[in-house]
Design a protein around this motif. Structure first.
Motif, short mmCIF file in Angstrom:
data_model
loop_
_atom_site.label_atom_id
_atom_site.label_comp_id
_atom_site.label_asym_id
_atom_site.label_seq_id
_atom_site.Cartn_x
_atom_site.Cartn_y
_atom_site.Cartn_z
N UNK A 127 12.69 17.12 -1.67
CA UNK A 127 12.31 16.22 -0.59
C UNK A 127 11.07 16.77 0.10
N UNK A 128 10.03 15.91 0.15
CA UNK A 128 8.79 16.26 0.84
C UNK A 128 8.77 15.65 2.23
N UNK A 129 8.20 16.39 3.16
CA UNK A 129 8.00 15.87 4.50
C UNK A 129 6.52 15.70 4.77
N UNK A 130 6.14 15.73 6.03
CA UNK A 130 4.73 15.66 6.39
C UNK A 130 3.97 16.84 5.81
N UNK A 131 2.69 16.61 5.54
CA UNK A 131 1.78 17.66 5.03
C UNK A 131 2.19 18.17 3.65
N UNK A 132 3.02 17.46 2.92
CA UNK A 132 3.62 17.87 1.65
C UNK A 132 4.51 19.11 1.83
N UNK A 133 5.08 19.29 3.02
CA UNK A 133 6.06 20.36 3.21
C UNK A 133 7.28 20.09 2.34
N UNK A 178 -3.50 17.25 -10.95
CA UNK A 178 -2.38 17.28 -10.01
C UNK A 178 -2.81 17.84 -8.67
N UNK A 179 -3.60 18.92 -8.69
CA UNK A 179 -4.06 19.52 -7.44
C UNK A 179 -4.96 18.56 -6.67
N UNK A 180 -5.86 17.88 -7.37
CA UNK A 180 -6.76 16.93 -6.71
C UNK A 180 -5.98 15.76 -6.11
N UNK A 181 -4.96 15.28 -6.82
CA UNK A 181 -4.13 14.20 -6.29
C UNK A 181 -3.39 14.64 -5.03
N UNK A 182 -2.96 15.89 -5.01
CA UNK A 182 -2.25 16.40 -3.84
C UNK A 182 -3.19 16.51 -2.64
N UNK A 183 -4.44 16.89 -2.87
CA UNK A 183 -5.43 16.89 -1.79
C UNK A 183 -5.63 15.48 -1.26
N UNK A 184 -5.64 14.49 -2.15
CA UNK A 184 -5.78 13.10 -1.72
C UNK A 184 -4.59 12.65 -0.88
N UNK A 185 -3.41 13.18 -1.15
CA UNK A 185 -2.24 12.89 -0.31
C UNK A 185 -2.44 13.45 1.09
N UNK A 186 -2.99 14.66 1.16
CA UNK A 186 -3.26 15.27 2.47
C UNK A 186 -4.32 14.46 3.23
N UNK A 187 -5.31 13.95 2.51
CA UNK A 187 -6.36 13.14 3.14
C UNK A 187 -5.75 11.91 3.81
N UNK A 188 -4.85 11.26 3.10
CA UNK A 188 -4.19 10.08 3.65
C UNK A 188 -3.44 10.43 4.92
N UNK A 189 -2.75 11.55 4.91
CA UNK A 189 -1.97 11.94 6.08
C UNK A 189 -2.87 12.37 7.24
N UNK A 190 -4.01 12.96 6.92
CA UNK A 190 -4.94 13.37 7.98
C UNK A 190 -5.47 12.16 8.74
N UNK A 196 -2.60 16.35 14.24
CA UNK A 196 -1.54 17.24 13.76
C UNK A 196 -2.13 18.64 13.57
N UNK A 197 -1.80 19.54 14.48
CA UNK A 197 -2.36 20.88 14.45
C UNK A 197 -1.94 21.65 13.20
N UNK A 198 -0.70 21.49 12.76
CA UNK A 198 -0.25 22.21 11.57
C UNK A 198 -0.98 21.72 10.32
N UNK A 199 -1.26 20.43 10.26
CA UNK A 199 -2.04 19.92 9.14
C UNK A 199 -3.46 20.46 9.18
N UNK A 200 -4.05 20.52 10.36
CA UNK A 200 -5.40 21.07 10.50
C UNK A 200 -5.43 22.54 10.07
N UNK A 201 -4.39 23.29 10.43
CA UNK A 201 -4.31 24.70 10.02
C UNK A 201 -4.20 24.83 8.51
N UNK A 202 -3.42 23.94 7.88
CA UNK A 202 -3.27 23.96 6.43
C UNK A 202 -4.60 23.65 5.75
N UNK A 203 -5.28 22.62 6.23
CA UNK A 203 -6.58 22.26 5.67
C UNK A 203 -7.57 23.42 5.83
#
Length: 286
Positions: A127-133, A178-190, A196-203
Motif C-alpha cells: 500500500x502506497x501513501x502520499x509521496x510514494x511512501x 520505472x524510475x522515471x515514471x515514479x518521478x512523474x508520480x511525484x510531480x503529479x503530487x507536487x 507539503x514539506x516532507x515532499x519538498x524534503x524528498x525532492x
C-alpha cells in the motif's frame, strides 16, 4: 514549490512537444526559435487572446474557468492526468490551502487492509501513501523489492528506493523507465500538494543524491499509475514478470493498493512458490 515557475515550466514543456503540423496550423514563414508551438498559436487554438495566455503561462492569471482549462487542454493535447495537474497548478492559490492540512497528517493503514495484504500471500502486494511512501507490504513484496519494514520509517518510500538504493538498479528490470515514471508520480503530487514539506524534503534529497532525478523532474511529466508490467531479477530465483494493478483504497483516496499479479502456471508463479517456501518464517520447535 514556486507556483509561477511550475506553471511556466509545465505549459512550456507541453507546447514544445506539439508541432504546428500536428495542431493543424498552416506554415507562416516565421523563423522558429523554440520547438513546438508559440504562445500566440496556443492562444489561437484555445480561443483566448495572446495577452491572456501569456499571463496564464506566467502565473499571473489566477483561477481560470473550467472552459479555459478545457480549451488549453485541447490545444496542447493534454491527457486526463496532465489536465488534472494543470488544474492543480492554476488553482493552487486557493486549493493549496485546503490540501496542505491533510498532507501534514500521518497516514495509517487500517487493520482490515493489513489482513488483506497477508491474505494475498501468493503475490507481492503493498500500500502506497502520499509521496510514494510504502505504508504496508506483505512478505513477498518485501522479498521481491526490498524489506521496507527493516528500513527507518523516513526511508520507506518507493521513489527513494528506486533512485537511491544501488540494489534497485540490479533488481528492477527496465530501471530507467520505472524510475522515471515514479518521478512523474511525484510531480503529479507536487502539483496537488504544493506546501507539503516532507515532499519538498524528498525532492531535495533526490535532487542532491540521484544523478538522473533532475533531468526527469525538469521534464514536467506527470503520471498516475494504474496498471502495467513489471520485471524484477531476484538473486535467488531469477527473473520475475508481473502484471500489476493499482486500486484506490475505499474510504481513503490517498492510499493505493498495488498488487503484482502473475499468470497461473507460469515460470514466475513457480518461482514465487519457491521463494515463498525458502523465505517462510521458521516454525518454532518445542
Amino acid at each position: 514549490m514556486d507556483r509561477t515557475k511550475e506553471i511556466a515550466g509545465f505549459l512550456r514543456s507541453r507546447r514544445a512537444r506539439v508541432t504546428p503540423e500536428e495542431a493543424g496550423l498552416p506554415a507562416d514563414g516565421r523563423v522558429r526559435r523554440v520547438p513546438g508551438l508559440r504562445r500566440d498559436e496556443v492562444a489561437r487554438l484555445a480561443g483566448v487572446s495572446t495577452e491572456y495566455y501569456t499571463r496564464l503561462e506566467q502565473g499571473r492569471a489566477l483561477n481560470p474557468s473550467a472552459e479555459v482549462v478545457d480549451a488549453i487542454t485541447r490545444a496542447l493535447r493534454l491527457d486526463d492526468t496532465e489536465r488534472e495537474h494543470l488544474t492543480d497548478l492554476l488553482h493552487s492559490g486557493t486549493q493549496g490551502l485546503r490540501r496542505a492540512a491533510p498532507a501534514t497528517k500521518a497516514q495509517r493503514v487500517r487493520p482490515g487492509l493489513h489482513l488483506m495484504l497477508e491474505t494475498l500471500d501468493h503475490v507481492p502486494a503493498f500500500i502506497l501513501g502520499r509521496r510514494t511512501d510504502v505504508l504496508a507490504s506483505n512478505r513477498l513484496a518485501r522479498e521481491v523489492l526490498t524489506d521496507f519494514d527493516a528500513l527507518p520509517a523516513t526511508h520507506r518510500n518507493l521513489a527513494r528506493y528506486y533512485l537511491l538504493d544501488p540494489r534497485a538498479r540490479e533488481r528492477v528490470g527496465d530501471w530507467a523507465r520505472i524510475a522515471a515514471e515514479t518521478v512523474a508520480m511525484l510531480r503529479l503530487e507536487a502539483g496537488r500538494y504544493p506546501d507539503d514539506r516532507r515532499l519538498a524534503d524528498l525532492v531535495g534529497e533526490l535532487t542532491l543524491k540521484s544523478p538522473e532525478f533532475t533531468g526527469w523532474w525538469n521534464d514536467h511529466r506527470v503520471l498516475r499509475r494504474t496498471h502495467g508490467a513489471k520485471h524484477y531479477h531476484h538473486p535467488l530465483v531469477g527473473d520475475l514478470h508481473f502484471s500489476y494493478e493499482s486500486f484506490q483504497v475505499p474510504g481513503d483516496a490517498e492510499q493505493t493498493l498495488c498488487v503484482y499479479n502473475v499468470e497461473p502456471g507460469s515460470e514466475t508463479a513457480q518461482s514465487l512458490r519457491v521463494l515463498a517456501s525458502w523465505t517462510a518464517p521458521g516454525i518454532p520447535t518445542h
